[in-house]
Design an enzyme around this catalytic site. Sequence first.
Site, PDB file in Angstrom:
ATOM      1  N   CYS A  74      -8.162  -2.865 -12.196  1.00 39.94           N
ATOM      2  CA  CYS A  74      -7.779  -1.628 -11.503  1.00 39.94           C
ATOM      3  C   CYS A  74      -6.556  -1.821 -10.618  1.00 39.94           C
ATOM      4  CB  CYS A  74      -8.946  -1.058 -10.710  1.00 39.94           C
ATOM      5  SG  CYS A  74      -9.524  -2.154  -9.421  1.00 39.94           S
ATOM      6  N   ARG A 110       1.454  -9.098   0.235  1.00 34.50           N
ATOM      7  CA  ARG A 110       1.924  -7.957  -0.570  1.00 34.50           C
ATOM      8  C   ARG A 110       2.648  -6.917   0.273  1.00 34.50           C
ATOM      9  NH1 ARG A 110      -3.842  -4.934  -2.003  1.00 34.50           N
ATOM     10  NH2 ARG A 110      -2.663  -3.029  -2.323  1.00 34.50           N
ATOM     11  N   ARG A 144     -10.828   4.953  -4.123  1.00 37.88           N
ATOM     12  CA  ARG A 144     -10.553   4.248  -2.848  1.00 37.88           C
ATOM     13  C   ARG A 144     -11.017   5.145  -1.699  1.00 37.88           C
ATOM     14  NH1 ARG A 144      -5.478   2.614  -5.444  1.00 37.88           N
ATOM     15  NH2 ARG A 144      -5.227   0.359  -5.268  1.00 37.88           N
ATOM     16  N   ARG A 177     -15.593   2.742  -4.626  1.00 34.39           N
ATOM     17  CA  ARG A 177     -15.470   1.466  -3.904  1.00 34.39           C
ATOM     18  C   ARG A 177     -15.876   1.666  -2.453  1.00 34.39           C
ATOM     19  NH1 ARG A 177      -9.827  -1.591  -3.512  1.00 34.39           N
ATOM     20  NH2 ARG A 177      -9.367   0.046  -2.024  1.00 34.39           N
ATOM     21  N   GLU A 230     -10.761 -10.189  -6.590  1.00 34.90           N
ATOM     22  CA  GLU A 230      -9.417 -10.090  -6.000  1.00 34.90           C
ATOM     23  C   GLU A 230      -9.127 -11.229  -5.033  1.00 34.90           C
ATOM     24  OE1 GLU A 230      -8.931  -6.297  -4.031  1.00 34.90           O
ATOM     25  OE2 GLU A 230     -10.903  -6.373  -3.122  1.00 34.90           O
ATOM     26  N   ASN A 267      -3.742  -6.370  -7.268  1.00 37.35           N
ATOM     27  CA  ASN A 267      -2.816  -6.241  -6.133  1.00 37.35           C
ATOM     28  C   ASN A 267      -3.102  -7.336  -5.107  1.00 37.35           C
ATOM     29  OD1 ASN A 267      -2.162  -3.917  -7.448  1.00 37.35           O
ATOM     30  ND2 ASN A 267      -3.221  -2.554  -6.032  1.00 37.35           N
ATOM     31  N   ASP A 268      -4.386  -7.508  -4.806  1.00 39.26           N
ATOM     32  CA  ASP A 268      -4.742  -8.555  -3.852  1.00 39.26           C
ATOM     33  C   ASP A 268      -4.797  -9.924  -4.519  1.00 39.26           C
ATOM     34  OD1 ASP A 268      -4.969  -7.507  -1.232  1.00 39.26           O
ATOM     35  OD2 ASP A 268      -6.673  -6.326  -1.906  1.00 39.26           O
ATOM     36  N   HIS A 303       0.828  -1.211   0.000  1.00 35.54           N
ATOM     37  CA  HIS A 303       0.000   0.000   0.000  1.00 35.54           C
ATOM     38  C   HIS A 303       0.859   1.257   0.000  1.00 35.54           C
ATOM     39  CE1 HIS A 303      -3.366  -2.738   1.226  1.00 35.54           C
ATOM     40  NE2 HIS A 303      -3.836  -2.080   0.193  1.00 35.54           N
TER      41      HIS A 303
END
Length: 600
Positions: free
Chosen positions: A507, A470, A301, A337, A436, A459-460, A194
Amino acid sequence: MNPSRIIKGIPVSRGLALGPVHVVRATPKVVPTWSVPGPEVEREIDRLQDAIEVVSDELRRRHGIVSAQSGRKDADIFSVHRLYLEDPVNRKRVVSTIRDTRVNAEAAVQELIEHFRRTYGSLGGENLRDFAADFSDPWRMVLDVLLKREREQVVAKGDAVILAAGELTPQVVTALERDRILAVITETGGRFSHGAVLARSLGVPCVVGLPNLLSRLEQGLRVAVDGERGTVQLRPQPGDVDQFLERLERRRTRERKLSIHATLPSVTPDGHAFGLMVNLEALQDFDTFDVEHTDGVGLLRTEFMYQERQEFPSEEEQYRLYRRVIERMHGRPVTLRTLDIGNDKQLSYFKTPEETNPALGWRGLRITLEWQDLLRVQLRAALRAGAHGRLSLLLPMVTSVEEVRAVRHIYGEVRAQLVEQGYDLGEVTPLGVMVEVPSALLVLPRILEEADFISVGTNDLVQYLLAVDRDNPKVAGLYDPQHPAVIWALGHVAELARGARKPSSVCGEMAGDYATALMLMGMGFDSVSVVPQMLPEVKYAVRETVLGEAQGIARSVLEQHTSAGVGRVLAQARDRLHRRQLATGAEPPPGLESEGKETF
Ligand code: PEP
Ligand code: MG
């Protein structure tokens, strides 16, 4: 003078920066250590003495208050702490550490605390361990004063600095206001953590994985950071600085040229429209791109807006914020989101319990389905704001069809209630699902029956598919978006979404790499959503590549058995684009020039 020296790390966010270093506290648990040049050792010792004075005064003050309120006996502990602080043996040890090893005062105090822990902490019996804690307490206060002072000093100075830290966390990236941060450099950190996402989103050049960085730095040392090559040069010499400034100028020229393309639609030369959207985290992000250059917000986000506050934002506050985002997009769609907190995205006013595996724990939709008021308030605010433009809702961390149904049910209730209260909500707001988590991937045909659209959060997805945290620097090298399992998953999602005639997007961060974006277009995704920094390059690549070629890239990556093979196909795609640019005499996008490397 010490010679210039280059340390090689991993590029995380593009850009070049030159300036003085400021070492920040990486996490509350880690005390920054840096070396202090000979002539500054005495000043460091003065910093220590000043901090000891401050703590001594504070202990005297606390003694006075407690003794007046509950008697001398209770206040005695503060006198004992002052004795520990004034003990010449302890002071001498800290001063010698600074002098002999030439480290900063914080590191020397930490060494003393470690010494207490080693000497008394391992001895049996609660009392002895408590004793060690007592010994350390006043020195911990000294440490706090030193760390706070350091920050206050840099804040007061007002210079822009290059932040250096042990670990790349969101706290480090936001340690100062954006325009005071020239770059961020750290010893560890993943490209998809992150902290890294935030650095890219804020457009802060960033390099991680720099071995023994902090021990090689001095506060204020001049360094040159190269977020393209992943290097940090310590003490650049005048010739290096000239070269660096030249590159900076070339980069600016290239950015200006790319920005000409950026004003044109995201359409291939043979007329295929591929949506190019932007990931946003805060209203300030609007300063980093031109709304006219995008097809919408593919991922808003919202948790970062909650993080800036001291308590949960009210419905009214959220409504105003979302409405501003929607209105600033001038009729382009905005994908909001719902709150995705938990794991390392924490709110100071909503502490989630300590978990052994937070990435597998209470996060995202799991929280908002349990604390439904959070979801209801956010949905009310979002639906009301949606009446002022085009809004879609996106659900994070979906693992099952039941979760989608549960949200649909709540959403239906919230909408009906708003209508009953007289709100004019306009068109029905589409409800999308983030893919995800592997289970969502495996039941995707069912989810596609329930969802209005899907967006892949790579990402996830990468962390869960490959079982690689991550945010854990220890396994950052194993976090591999080019793993054939990830590539297969992406191809599979695109195919299923096409079959179901539901819009699909990606995304996650990997979509910001232009060759990967072409691959995704070739697989059949309708759009990608990327951090503002990446918009011009992806636009450029799309406008230069016919759909057939992108489909060829997709076919070739899907045939690969190894991550290296996938990497080769994407590198060839970059090369082809590069050669075409050379042939037309145009400037290649950053990362295509021979001196640079691709971002990811
Ligand atoms: C993702 O997981 O890819 C994503 C876009 O969401 P986040 O990075 O906020 O978890
Ligand atoms: Mg995610």
